[in-house]
Design an enzyme around this catalytic site. Structure first.
Site, short mmCIF file in Angstrom:
data_model
loop_
_atom_site.label_atom_id
_atom_site.label_comp_id
_atom_site.label_asym_id
_atom_site.label_seq_id
_atom_site.Cartn_x
_atom_site.Cartn_y
_atom_site.Cartn_z
N HIS A 1 0.81 -1.22 0.00
CA HIS A 1 0.00 0.00 0.00
C HIS A 1 0.84 1.27 0.00
O HIS A 1 0.41 2.31 0.48
CB HIS A 1 -0.98 0.02 1.17
CG HIS A 1 -2.01 -1.07 1.06
ND1 HIS A 1 -2.82 -1.21 -0.03
CD2 HIS A 1 -2.33 -2.08 1.89
CE1 HIS A 1 -3.60 -2.24 0.14
NE2 HIS A 1 -3.33 -2.81 1.29
N ARG B 1 0.92 18.89 2.18
CA ARG B 1 2.36 19.12 2.01
C ARG B 1 2.71 18.88 0.56
O ARG B 1 1.87 18.49 -0.24
CB ARG B 1 3.14 18.12 2.87
CG ARG B 1 2.72 16.68 2.52
CD ARG B 1 3.57 15.64 3.21
NE ARG B 1 2.92 14.36 3.30
CZ ARG B 1 2.98 13.40 2.39
NH1 ARG B 1 3.63 13.60 1.26
NH2 ARG B 1 2.37 12.25 2.56
P1 ADP Z 1 -1.58 6.47 3.81
O1 ADP Z 1 -1.80 7.48 4.88
O2 ADP Z 1 -0.73 5.34 4.24
O3 ADP Z 1 -1.14 7.12 2.53
P2 ADP Z 1 -4.14 6.04 2.48
O4 ADP Z 1 -5.45 6.12 3.13
O5 ADP Z 1 -3.76 7.16 1.60
O6 ADP Z 1 -3.03 5.82 3.60
O7 ADP Z 1 -4.07 4.68 1.65
C1 ADP Z 1 -2.85 4.17 1.15
C2 ADP Z 1 -3.13 3.10 0.10
O8 ADP Z 1 -3.94 2.05 0.63
C3 ADP Z 1 -3.91 3.56 -1.11
O9 ADP Z 1 -3.09 4.16 -2.08
C4 ADP Z 1 -4.53 2.29 -1.60
O10 ADP Z 1 -3.62 1.50 -2.31
C5 ADP Z 1 -4.85 1.55 -0.33
N1 ADP Z 1 -6.24 1.81 0.12
C6 ADP Z 1 -6.65 2.80 0.92
N2 ADP Z 1 -7.99 2.74 1.12
C7 ADP Z 1 -8.43 1.68 0.41
C8 ADP Z 1 -9.71 1.07 0.20
N3 ADP Z 1 -10.81 1.54 0.78
N4 ADP Z 1 -9.79 -0.02 -0.59
C9 ADP Z 1 -8.68 -0.53 -1.18
N5 ADP Z 1 -7.45 0.00 -1.02
C10 ADP Z 1 -7.32 1.08 -0.24
P1 ADP Z 2 3.44 10.24 -0.38
O1 ADP Z 2 1.98 10.18 -0.07
O2 ADP Z 2 3.95 11.64 -0.60
O3 ADP Z 2 3.80 9.33 -1.48
P2 ADP Z 2 4.01 8.35 1.67
O4 ADP Z 2 2.56 8.10 1.93
O5 ADP Z 2 4.84 7.29 1.00
O6 ADP Z 2 4.22 9.74 0.88
O7 ADP Z 2 4.70 8.66 3.06
C1 ADP Z 2 4.47 9.85 3.69
C2 ADP Z 2 5.73 10.62 3.78
O8 ADP Z 2 6.40 10.39 5.00
C3 ADP Z 2 6.69 10.24 2.71
O9 ADP Z 2 7.17 11.39 2.15
C4 ADP Z 2 7.75 9.45 3.41
O10 ADP Z 2 8.98 9.52 2.76
C5 ADP Z 2 7.75 10.11 4.73
N1 ADP Z 2 8.26 9.22 5.76
C6 ADP Z 2 7.66 8.16 6.27
N2 ADP Z 2 8.42 7.57 7.18
C7 ADP Z 2 9.55 8.28 7.24
C8 ADP Z 2 10.75 8.18 8.01
N3 ADP Z 2 10.95 7.22 8.88
N4 ADP Z 2 11.70 9.10 7.80
C9 ADP Z 2 11.51 10.08 6.91
N5 ADP Z 2 10.41 10.24 6.18
C10 ADP Z 2 9.44 9.35 6.33
#
Ligand code: ADP
Ligand code: ADP
Ligand code: MG
Length: 672
Positions: free
Chosen positions: A235, A291
């Site tokens: 994910h 951000r």
């Molecule tokens: P994060 O804070 O880790 O970015 P998100 O809520 O943005 O969490 O979800 C991260 C990923 O998890 C999504 O890009 C998708 O791949 C998966 N995901 C999130 N919600 C759902 C859902 N309701 N059903 C299926 N996959 C999901």
């Molecule tokens: P994005 O939604 O921008 O793709 P991610 O959902 O992958 O980002 O993660 C959220 C952000 O937090 C990312 O930019 C990731 O690199 C950062 N991040 C998460 N864990 C760490 C960590 N341990 N140290 C530095 N940055 C982190």
């Protein structure tokens, strides 16, 4: 405009922000932890200030220390990058109190979007579509289980304060829900300090499509097109692109309008990303990241804009540089995240020293590499395992995919496992070319993308020849050095394989992976080339070097090749792929097994997150013993056999080194 900004971050994003600041004539202040002494971001900035020990909590998350540096260095703005303090409303508020501008959205907007549950409630009221789900305050098992039953399985449990995939659990049936909630809450509490969770319908074949938005403090909010981030593992994004394949104007308008409504609902200012999960014709609000996003460069490539410049202008009070209808979209861009991790071991983060690093050639407007490391740097478990981002542009998607394949082939990283092989496999996969994108892509094509034990099998003549030439070349140099300092005429210093009788030859042996060693017989030829024979093959090889690097001529065909030597280990880089070989000394005694399977050791450095056993406990084989957390994941260590726990060597929150023995077992086997 700002005169001097502090960048409260590290790695590639700190370098990225510094580049724009420099172009705009703004002085830069970097901060660095003890793990980042001499790091690229610290060297690029005009000033670099130490902020404490390696663990982020004591350095990059130490808001007071960072603000103190801002004050003492005279910075008038703080750019938080992504991760770390970027979505921390308290930090944004503290900046304002200290009289420095937080280069990001207003405190209230960060707070409103910081909780996935609260932001969903707000979006619901603003008419933004949501996935069926429960995001209420009641958190008892009964309420959550009833919600799941109403929504219909499978469901997803998410930490409301979550991010980076932490605190997320898929639940496929009612029997699993209690454990999933417990796990998500524990992870959420440990990582974010809050254990509130929400439940939503788990879509089985969705795409992740997000809209970049920008707002100024004069009431203008514009959408900057979408990014498709569906290629994910655990994910978490791996490849992102803009525009989203198959996006039609109506859908784009609908999603953009929903994103702008989301931003307006919280009085947004600055750069933000509204993430949607899309399935079929539907799209649903997931969260808003308040951000700059990791994948912002693909938007920059197709719009020609510098989003960091926009952030700085907006934070300085200026109006958006361009009206929404003047922002064009040209061509197609794809970003690949190069991670230090091992796709074959469930994407386990890897640590090590970048003993060799060669990045693809950058071409303005077409190939861009954003990185915070140089050769010789260490990738540690203190921070994110991302080594770099490769961003490519083409006139259309097929052209961008071709460029991606070509640039990935130029990447050379030696020193730790990376996902480069996986990225190449995806970039070259017919389903990727056909844009069959959804978040299950990697899992569905795992067999093509994660070839298990790819090193076993046929010996590669090019690789063997390169290894042989390298080892013989080294021996010659060593012998020449010895001769220079000793008896120049001693027959022992002679390395040209001359023998008293018979044709001259030298024997070598190399092992690849777990395959048996391949014995080589090498014979120097009159023209300076080398004949290399092994059971099953024979080639004529020669090497040459020019300003572009080393070439290897094998049976008349010339190829670019790199060979990196570390002790008995050789890494031959051929067509962008690493081939690890070990030179086997035929006179050495057979290696003894030093790591028995009865040891429970840390696979990578990290923090002990949970301890499930105590001395004296009787455990069965495969029982969970301890959970070690490193970077963005938890690794559960299990009992290698039935036994009695003798010692638990680490407690929760302690840091462990790679290879540290965590749990030991008593000698005797429990009696039934
Ligand atoms: P994060 O804070 O880790 O970015 P998100 O809520 O943005 O969490 O979800 C991260 C990923 O998890 C999504 O890009 C998708 O791949 C998966 N995901 C999130 N919600 C759902 C859902 N309701 N059903 C299926 N996959 C999901
Ligand atoms: P994005 O939604 O921008 O793709 P991610 O959902 O992958 O980002 O993660 C959220 C952000 O937090 C990312 O930019 C990731 O690199 C950062 N991040 C998460 N864990 C760490 C960590 N341990 N140290 C530095 N940055 C982190
Ligand atoms: Mg997200």
């Amino acid at each position: 405009m700002f005169r001097k900004i502090l960048i409260a971050n590290r790695g590639e994003i700190a370098c990225r922000v510094i580049a724009t600041a420099r172009r705009l004539g703004i002085a830069t202040v970097a901060v660095y932890s003890e793990a980042d002494v001499g790091a690229r971001h610290a060297r690029l900035a005009d000033e670099a200030w130490p902020i404490g020990p390696a663990p982020a909590r004591q350095s990059y998350l130490a808001a007071d220390t960072i603000l103190d540096v801002a004050r003492r260095s005279g910075a008038d703005g703080v750019h938080p990058g992504y991760g770390f303090l970027s979505e921390n409303a308290d930090f944004a508020a503290a900046c304002a109190e200290a009289g420095v501008v937080f280069i990001g959205p207003p405190v209230a907007a960060i707070r409103a979007m910081g909780s996935k549950a609260e932001s969903k409630a707000l979006m619901e009221r603003s008419g933004v579509p949501l996935v069926p789900g429960y995001h209420g305050e009641a958190q008892d098992l009964g309420t959550l289980a009833a919600a799941a039953a109403r929504i219909g399985y499978p469901v997803l449990i998410k930490a409301s304060a979550g991010g980076g995939g932490k605190g997320m659990r898929i639940v496929r049936s009612p029997g699993e829900i209690e454990a999933a909630i417990e796990g998500a809450q524990r992870e959420a509490l440990a990582s974010f300090g809050h254990d509130r969770v929400l439940v939503e319908k788990y879509l089985t074949r969705p795409r992740h499509i997000e809209i970049q938005v920008f707002a100024d403090s004069h009431g203008e909010t514009v959408p900057l097109f979408e990014r498709d981030c569906s290629i994910q593992r655990r994910h978490q994004k791996v490849l992102e692109e803009a525009p989203a394949p198959g996006m039609d104007p109506v859908r784009r308008r609908n999603m953009s309008e929903a994103a702008v409504a989301a931003a307006r609902a919280v009085g947004y200012v600055g750069a933000g990303t509204v993430e949607f999960i899309a399935e079929g014709d539907g799209f649903y609000f997931m969260e808003m990241n308040t951000r700059l996003q990791v994948e912002h460069p693909v938007t920059e490539m197709v719009t020609g804009l510098d989003l960091v410049e926009w952030q700085l202008r907006v934070a300085a009070g200026e109006a958006l540089p361009l009206a929404g209808d003047r922002i064009g979209l040209r061509g197609h861009a794809i970003e690949a995240r190069v991670y230090a991790e091992d796709p074959a071991r469930d994407f386990l983060p890897a640590v090590g020293t970048l003993s060799h690093l060669r990045q693809p050639r950058e071409v303005p407007g077409r190939v861009r590499v954003d990185t915070g490391v140089v050769q010789g740097d260490r990738i540690t478990s203190n921070y994110d395992p991302m080594i770099a981002k490769l961003i490519v542009w083409g006139e259309d998607r097929p052209a961008a995919v071709r460029q991606l394949v070509a640039s990935l082939a130029e990447y050379e990283v030696v020193g730790m496992a990376t996902n480069l092989g996986l990225l190449r496999a995806i970039a070259g996969h017919p389903a990727f070319a056909a844009a069959e994108l959804d978040t299950g892509f990697i899992e569905r094509h795992a067999e093509d993308l994660l070839p298990a034990g790819a090193t076993a099998g046929e010996a590669d003549p090019v690789v063997l020849a390169a290894a042989a030439l390298t080892v013989l070349g080294e021996r010659r140099l060593a012998a020449e050095a010895a001769q220079a300092g000793g008896d120049a005429w001693s027959p022992w210093g002679c390395t040209d394989a001359w023998r008293m009788n018979g044709p001259g030859h030298q024997d070598l042996s190399f092992r690849q992976g777990s395959s048996p060693p391949v014995p080589l017989r090498t014979r120097p030829q009159a023209d300076g080339s080398l004949r290399v024979d092994w059971p099953g093959g024979s080639v004529l090889a020669a090497s040459s070097e020019d300003e572009r690097g080393q070439s290897l001529l094998v049976d008349g065909v010339s190829r670019r090749i790199g060979v990196i030597r570390r002790g008995a280990e050789l890494t031959v880089i051929h067509a962008g792929r690493n081939h690890a070989l070990v030179e086997v000394d035929p006179l050495a005694p057979p290696a003894t097994q030093t790591f028995g399977s009865d040891r429970v050791t840390a696979p990578i450095p990290g923090r002990v997150a949970r301890v499930m056993v105590r001395p004296g406990d009787v455990v069965e084989r495969n029982a969970s013993l301890m959970v070690v957390e490193a970077m963005k994941m938890e690794i559960t260590l299990r009992a290698p056999q039935d036994g009695i726990v003798a010692e638990v060597r680490f407690a929760v929150d302690e840091m462990v080194e790679e290879g540290a023995e965590l749990v030991t077992f008593a000698e005797e086997v429990p009696q039934p």
